[in-house]
Design a protein around this motif. Structure first.
Motif, PDB file in Angstrom:
ATOM      1  N   GLN A  32      59.624 -38.831  27.453  1.00  0.00           N
ATOM      2  CA  GLN A  32      61.205 -39.361  27.189  1.00  0.00           C
ATOM      3  C   GLN A  32      62.147 -38.384  27.068  1.00  0.00           C
ATOM      4  O   GLN A  32      61.570 -37.143  26.262  1.00  0.00           O
ATOM      5  CB  GLN A  32      60.719 -40.851  26.210  1.00  0.00           C
ATOM      6  CG  GLN A  32      59.921 -41.243  27.010  1.00  0.00           C
ATOM      7  CD  GLN A  32      60.968 -42.049  27.758  1.00  0.00           C
ATOM      8  OE1 GLN A  32      62.134 -42.468  27.699  1.00  0.00           O
ATOM      9  NE2 GLN A  32      60.090 -42.977  29.356  1.00  0.00           N
ATOM     10  N   PRO A  35      63.656 -37.929  20.334  1.00  0.00           N
ATOM     11  CA  PRO A  35      64.708 -39.082  19.773  1.00  0.00           C
ATOM     12  C   PRO A  35      65.244 -38.071  18.372  1.00  0.00           C
ATOM     13  O   PRO A  35      64.789 -37.277  18.162  1.00  0.00           O
ATOM     14  CB  PRO A  35      63.487 -39.575  19.500  1.00  0.00           C
ATOM     15  CG  PRO A  35      62.117 -38.756  19.168  1.00  0.00           C
ATOM     16  CD  PRO A  35      62.622 -37.612  20.750  1.00  0.00           C
ATOM     17  N   LYS A  36      66.150 -38.865  17.449  1.00  0.00           N
ATOM     18  CA  LYS A  36      66.514 -37.634  16.737  1.00  0.00           C
ATOM     19  C   LYS A  36      65.610 -37.505  16.068  1.00  0.00           C
ATOM     20  O   LYS A  36      64.580 -38.651  15.200  1.00  0.00           O
ATOM     21  CB  LYS A  36      67.797 -38.651  16.074  1.00  0.00           C
ATOM     22  CG  LYS A  36      68.859 -38.715  16.794  1.00  0.00           C
ATOM     23  CD  LYS A  36      69.745 -39.451  16.436  1.00  0.00           C
ATOM     24  CE  LYS A  36      70.940 -39.199  17.336  1.00  0.00           C
ATOM     25  NZ  LYS A  36      72.035 -40.566  17.238  1.00  0.00           N
ATOM     26  N   ASP A  39      65.658 -40.402  13.061  1.00  0.00           N
ATOM     27  CA  ASP A  39      64.859 -41.687  13.405  1.00  0.00           C
ATOM     28  C   ASP A  39      63.631 -41.653  13.929  1.00  0.00           C
ATOM     29  O   ASP A  39      63.110 -42.842  13.499  1.00  0.00           O
ATOM     30  CB  ASP A  39      65.611 -42.149  15.146  1.00  0.00           C
ATOM     31  CG  ASP A  39      67.462 -42.177  14.778  1.00  0.00           C
ATOM     32  OD1 ASP A  39      67.515 -42.504  13.606  1.00  0.00           O
ATOM     33  OD2 ASP A  39      67.762 -42.227  16.062  1.00  0.00           O
ATOM     34  N   LEU A  40      62.575 -41.259  13.954  1.00  0.00           N
ATOM     35  CA  LEU A  40      61.343 -41.057  13.993  1.00  0.00           C
ATOM     36  C   LEU A  40      60.766 -40.686  13.146  1.00  0.00           C
ATOM     37  O   LEU A  40      59.950 -41.346  12.566  1.00  0.00           O
ATOM     38  CB  LEU A  40      60.650 -39.537  15.259  1.00  0.00           C
ATOM     39  CG  LEU A  40      59.537 -39.380  15.428  1.00  0.00           C
ATOM     40  CD1 LEU A  40      58.878 -41.077  16.052  1.00  0.00           C
ATOM     41  CD2 LEU A  40      59.152 -38.208  16.184  1.00  0.00           C
TER      42      LEU A  40
END
Length: 151
Positions: A32, A35-36, A39-40
């Motif tokens: 995937q 992610p930022k 965010d994680l």
């Protein structure tokens, strides 16, 4: 690696290592997009600060995290109880084959049983035969319900 692995709930001190494990899981294993970071890390913090929403267990070996599992909590109207979704179960590649995934799964199962949840559900990719083998060995059964999704 010996079998002395400690399975325990994630703590604030685990955040940077847990973040790195989750990145491996999301990007390397499931391919995937990255992610930022905020965010994680916000998700990890959220679960620690809102235990009614979910819980993360970590597997620690010689002071280093080698795996994690994430439970999210919701409700079952039919059972009139809480239910747990085992959303993630991941062990780093060089620690696989040492029953760490089994120990993480068992910790999740013990948690839901001790806290009177109706059940725990999970999903895995149709081609992930290794995970399916673990779940079958642990007593999991294919649900009679079909799983749908929409974005």
């Amino acid at each position: 690696m010996n079998h002395h692995v400690v399975i325990r709930p994630a703590t604030e001190q685990d955040i940077s290592e847990l973040y790195e494990l989750m990145l491996q899981y999301i990007v390397d294993f499931y391919k995937q997009p990255v992610p930022k970071e905020r965010d994680l890390k916000d998700l990890i913090h959220y679960l620690m600060e809102n235990p009614s929403s979910g819980l993360q267990f970590v597997a620690e070996h010689q002071g280093e995290l080698v795996g994690f599992a994430t439970l999210y909590f919701t409700f079952s109207t039919l059972k009139v109880k809480k239910q747990a979704i085992l959303n993630d179960l991941f062990v780093i590649p060089n620690a696989r084959g040492k029953k760490i995934g089994q120990k993480l799964f068992q910790a999740c199962l013990e948690y839901i049983r001790e806290n009177d949840f109706a059940f725990m559900t999970w999903e895995t990719a149709k081609d992930n035969k290794i995970a399916q083998s673990l779940y079958n060995k642990m007593g999991g059964k294919l649900s009679e319900w079909l799983y749908y999704e929409i974005s």
